[in-house]
Design an enzyme around this catalytic site. Sequence first.
Site, PDB file in Angstrom:
ATOM      1  N   ASP A   1       0.845  -1.145   0.202  1.00 58.98           N
ATOM      2  CA  ASP A   1       0.008  -0.020   0.246  1.00 58.98           C
ATOM      3  C   ASP A   1       0.842   1.191   0.036  1.00 58.98           C
ATOM      4  O   ASP A   1       1.523   1.830   1.114  1.00 58.98           O
ATOM      5  CB  ASP A   1      -0.761   0.099   1.243  1.00 58.98           C
ATOM      6  CG  ASP A   1      -1.825   1.093   1.356  1.00 58.98           C
ATOM      7  OD1 ASP A   1      -2.480   1.836   0.416  1.00 58.98           O
ATOM      8  OD2 ASP A   1      -1.795   1.802   2.673  1.00 58.98           O
TER       9      ASP A   1
ATOM     10  N   GLU B   1      -1.389  -1.372  -4.903  1.00 58.57           N
ATOM     11  CA  GLU B   1      -2.515  -0.699  -5.242  1.00 58.57           C
ATOM     12  C   GLU B   1      -2.127   0.415  -6.088  1.00 58.57           C
ATOM     13  O   GLU B   1      -1.039   1.109  -6.278  1.00 58.57           O
ATOM     14  CB  GLU B   1      -2.891   0.027  -3.844  1.00 58.57           C
ATOM     15  CG  GLU B   1      -4.259   0.583  -4.073  1.00 58.57           C
ATOM     16  CD  GLU B   1      -4.758   1.199  -2.609  1.00 58.57           C
ATOM     17  OE1 GLU B   1      -5.785   2.088  -2.607  1.00 58.57           O
ATOM     18  OE2 GLU B   1      -4.428   0.852  -1.594  1.00 58.57           O
TER      19      GLU B   1
ATOM     20  N   ASP C   1      -2.342   1.076   7.406  1.00 55.60           N
ATOM     21  CA  ASP C   1      -1.592   0.746   6.141  1.00 55.60           C
ATOM     22  C   ASP C   1      -1.155  -0.681   5.784  1.00 55.60           C
ATOM     23  O   ASP C   1      -1.072  -1.136   4.830  1.00 55.60           O
ATOM     24  CB  ASP C   1      -0.209   1.596   6.052  1.00 55.60           C
ATOM     25  CG  ASP C   1      -0.749   3.145   6.247  1.00 55.60           C
ATOM     26  OD1 ASP C   1      -1.543   3.715   5.282  1.00 55.60           O
ATOM     27  OD2 ASP C   1      -0.035   3.871   6.993  1.00 55.60           O
TER      28      ASP C   1
END
Length: 175
Positions: free
Chosen positions: A8, A69, A141
């Site tokens: 991420d 992502e 996160d």
Amino acid sequence: MTIILGIDPGSRFTGYGVIKQEKQRFTYLGSGCIKAMSQGEDLASRLQTIFAGVSELIIQFKPDMFAIEQVFMGVNPGGALKLGQARGAAIVAATNSGLTIAEYSARQIKQAVVGTGAADKNQVQHMVKSILKLPGTPQADAADALAVALCHGHSHTSAAILAGQATKIVRGRLR
């Protein structure tokens, strides 16, 4: 058995999550954050920290797959540019190690893990904790990165089934 590293990305905090997948079963291997934010540290130094951190994770966990992502273009274009650069640092670390890159939108990740692309962070954290049978709720996160890895695991398995690589499916499970 497949080890998946999920990322991420963030220019200050880059979450990572590592899972092991055996058929339809996922096992937690590790997660956390690469903290690329020190007082007075410029963007180039933060990108180097992200690159080095992801490179270390690859050496430590020896993943077979890498998923990250995609950039979400929000209200702040400057933030999106920094996010894109952070993604680039992580992607270069992965490609330097010979890993193929899989990219997923936030909506795809939430859909795969929670069941709705409009899920909030708390729902993602809860489902990651539940799916991986974690004793506590992972940091936001790290949970997002684990969700990226889970999304890739589901997508990879589905692709194998569609390609006819599955040995057999019993009661909806890959065998």
